[in-house]
Design an enzyme around this catalytic site. Structure first.
Site, short mmCIF file in Angstrom:
data_model
loop_
_atom_site.label_atom_id
_atom_site.label_comp_id
_atom_site.label_asym_id
_atom_site.label_seq_id
_atom_site.Cartn_x
_atom_site.Cartn_y
_atom_site.Cartn_z
N THR A 1 0.87 -1.18 0.00
CA THR A 1 0.00 0.00 0.00
C THR A 1 0.91 1.23 0.00
OG1 THR A 1 -0.04 0.14 2.38
CG2 THR A 1 -1.76 -1.19 1.37
N GLU B 1 -5.60 -4.09 -0.35
CA GLU B 1 -5.86 -5.19 0.60
C GLU B 1 -7.01 -6.08 0.16
OE1 GLU B 1 -5.32 -2.07 1.27
OE2 GLU B 1 -4.36 -1.74 3.21
N TRP C 1 -19.78 13.01 13.92
CA TRP C 1 -18.81 12.99 12.83
C TRP C 1 -19.21 13.94 11.69
CZ3 TRP C 1 -17.19 7.17 11.83
CH2 TRP C 1 -16.66 6.64 13.02
N LYS D 1 -14.29 14.94 14.29
CA LYS D 1 -15.15 14.55 15.41
C LYS D 1 -15.47 15.78 16.24
CE LYS D 1 -13.87 9.82 15.15
NZ LYS D 1 -13.14 8.66 15.58
P1 ADP Z 1 -3.32 3.75 -2.68
O1 ADP Z 1 -4.16 4.44 -3.72
O2 ADP Z 1 -3.19 4.52 -1.40
O3 ADP Z 1 -2.09 3.12 -3.20
P2 ADP Z 1 -5.40 1.88 -2.64
O4 ADP Z 1 -5.54 1.96 -4.10
O5 ADP Z 1 -5.45 0.56 -1.98
O6 ADP Z 1 -4.07 2.48 -2.20
O7 ADP Z 1 -6.37 2.93 -1.99
C1 ADP Z 1 -7.52 2.51 -1.36
C2 ADP Z 1 -8.27 3.69 -0.85
O8 ADP Z 1 -8.61 4.57 -1.91
C3 ADP Z 1 -9.59 3.32 -0.24
O9 ADP Z 1 -9.45 2.89 1.09
C4 ADP Z 1 -10.38 4.61 -0.37
O10 ADP Z 1 -10.08 5.50 0.68
C5 ADP Z 1 -9.86 5.18 -1.65
N1 ADP Z 1 -10.79 4.89 -2.75
C6 ADP Z 1 -10.69 3.91 -3.67
N2 ADP Z 1 -11.73 3.96 -4.53
C7 ADP Z 1 -12.51 4.99 -4.15
C8 ADP Z 1 -13.74 5.56 -4.63
N3 ADP Z 1 -14.36 5.09 -5.69
N4 ADP Z 1 -14.24 6.60 -3.95
C9 ADP Z 1 -13.62 7.12 -2.86
N5 ADP Z 1 -12.47 6.63 -2.37
C10 ADP Z 1 -11.91 5.59 -3.00
#
Ligand code: ADP
Length: 541
Positions: free
Chosen positions: A185, A330, A444, A439
């Protein structure tokens, strides 16, 4: 009593065996780093993957070894994945957009033993290699003619290396639970964390992804994965496409509007997937050239919330169906897709767009729930929001090396770190990251909702909202704004613009103007840095 059915392990090489047997002529077309378009078939990919597996095995690489890739989307990258997995190894995709020190940290944490690298990234590997003692071999994905001069040791040109094998090799069956892929990640907070996919999770995920109410693609589709193979497994398309026999079109390193349009047009692409930024560039190109999209049927948009204007343009102007999707590294990575259920039949216009703003419902294989801070489950009423938790056969059970164990509970629920609500039909909508939610007096406030609202102001280019300490409410929202070029919006104008569109107690207590908002390597707002920057900020109230 056991069932009397065969043991047929869910291993990834069965996917490429299937593609080569059932769809041998289906093409995998790539825009190469060297320039020309390269055409291969699934039969070619399998043949070359067998050679890769044979060579790795012969050279002493072992099942479980992590073999890195630092490459754009291409047929070569795909065959490297299948070759590595077919030897019993673990492909480890590296994100070239990270800082070199971060990449070196990740490679050392994974103890990568070899690396497949595109020409583009040779200078990067030359910098990294000395800092990664586990690295034994560098395979440069080009031919002898294009091989650069290098001082690195144990370097081979891919095409020359392949000539040393005949492909007479039997896939190394390591069992369906063995690791086969790895992706870290991006580490927006703390060190990057390694996600380790198994053969079984990849196979199940590919089946999930293809289902009609998920991506809904088949052998008649021509699929252009713009989303990089190093970004969350290319959203599973590297396994899904061969599993269903879809033609693949690989964009290499060019993701600007014109380059993507060219491939959509010449290869008659029917389906594509990318983050919103890429689609913004394409839509801008289409608007300035007046070109249309006669072949494209559907696009998946995810990785970040898809702005309403993108959905609207695709659907109304170009007749392309938008599937908003949410996922995480994940989760292999698909978590939800916003395709319509029969309950929404007949919806159109704004009502349909409202639903498409949601991240959608979970396919079979993803269980979801939302909870409060004390792990009490919250109702699916489309309003109440809480921590989004998931579990399933393609969801991580822990991180490689054991970091982040607090995100997993005894019942296998993984806390995504996202905050969401879910409606009665199972449609989930992300309202925030749990670290970013504000918060205020125990309630929230969604920072994302406030940001989306603020960027609607005609003089605001970008907006971020963070919580700053408050003596009475514990935290209150501060809106941080980058003005559009040539504009100097006033605090009161922006607040007046927002008033009435949200409940009063959500209104930001103050507005701060900055020249730039910091971003992560994957283009997301870096709230950790903003919080440090504004740690001492006194709200004007
Ligand atoms: P990174 O982009 O940080 O390398 P990921 O691709 O695993 O890692 O990112 C996942 C995160 O991206 C999710 O937990 C969420 O916060 C955000 N995310 C992914 N798709 C969407 C979406 N369609 N709308 C809003 N947030 C999103």
């Amino acid at each position: 009593m056991l069932g009397l059915m065969q043991e047929w392990p869910l291993v990834c090489h069965k996917i490429i065996d299937f593609a080569a047997r059932q769809h041998p002529h289906r093409e995998v077309v790539s825009r190469s780093v060297e320039g020309p378009i390269v055409r291969m078939t699934y039969a070619d990919i399998r043949g070359r993957a067998l050679k890769i597996a044979q060579l790795l095995d012969r050279e002493g690489f072992e099942p479980g070894d992590r073999i890195a890739t630092l490459a754009w989307n291409s047929g070569n990258h795909l065959e490297a994945w299948f070759g590595i997995m077919g030897m019993g190894g673990v492909y480890h995709t590296l994100n070239p957009r990270l800082f070199p020190e971060q990449i070196a940290w990740i490679m050392n944490h994974a103890a990568d033993r070899a690396i497949f690298v595109d020409l583009t990234f040779m200078p990067l590997v030359e910098k990294l290699a000395a800092h990664v003692p586990s690295l034994r071999k560098v395979i440069v994905m080009t031919d002898a003619a294009h091989m650069p001069e290098t001082a690195l040791e144990n370097v081979v040109a891919y095409e020359e290396w392949l000539k040393g094998a005949d492909g007479d090799f039997v896939w190394n069956d390591v069992g369906e639970d063995a690791a086969c892929g790895m992706c870290y990640t991006s580490g927006t907070t703390g060190d990057p964390k390694g996600v380790l996919y198994s053969h079984r999770s990849n196979v199940i995920h590919a089946m999930m992804a293809a289902m009609p109410d998920a991506m809904g693609i088949g052998s008649k589709d021509v699929v252009l994965p713009v989303v990089p193979m190093f970004h969350a497994n290319a959203w599973g398309l590297g396994q899904t496409c061969p599993m269903i026999g879809a033609k693949m079109v690989m964009p290499g390193g060019k993701m600007d509007g014109e380059s993507i349009y060219e491939l959509l047009d010449t290869e008659k692409v029917t389906f594509s997937a990318a983050v919103p930024t890429v689609w913004l560039m394409l839509l801008h190109y289409l608007e300035t050239t007046g070109k249309m999209l006669p072949h494209l049927n559907k696009v998946v948009i995810g990785g970040a919330a898809c702005p309403r204007a993108i959905t609207e343009k695709f659907e109304k102007v170009y007749g392309v169906e938008v599937i908003h999707a949410w996922g995480m590294t994940e989760m292999s990575p698909l978590g939800s897709l916003c395709t319509m259920k029969p309950e929404h039949a007949g919806k159109s216009g704004d009502a349909l767009l409202d639903i498409k703003q949601k991240q959608g419902s979970a396919p079979f294989g993803v269980e979801m729930k939302i909870t409060d801070d004390d792990n009490n489950e919250l109702p699916w009423d489309g309003k109440t929001f809480g921590r989004l938790k998931v579990r399933g056969p393609a969801v991580a059970s822990s991180y490689y090396g054991g970091a982040g164990s607090e995100q997993f509970d005894d019942e296998s629920w993984f806390d995504t770190g996202d905050v969401a609500h879910i409606d009665e039909f199972g449609y989930m909508q992300i309202t925030d990251r749990s670290k970013d939610v504000i918060k205020s007096g125990g309630e929230w406030i969604s920072s994302i909702d406030l940001e989306n609202l603020a960027v609607g102001h005609p003089e605001v280019a970008e907006a971020a909202v963070i919580g700053v300490p408050h003596p009475k409410w514990s935290e209150r929202p501060l809106l941080i704004v980058v003005a559009k070029e040539g504009c100097s919006p006033k605090k009161d104008d922006i607040l007046a613009f927002m008033k009435g569109k949200i409940v009063d107690w959500w209104m930001p207590d103050d507005v701060a103007f900055v020249d730039e908002i910091p971003h992560t390597a994957t283009g997301k707002i870096k709230k950790t840095t903003l919080r440090e920057q504004f740690a001492e900020y006194k709200l004007a109230g």
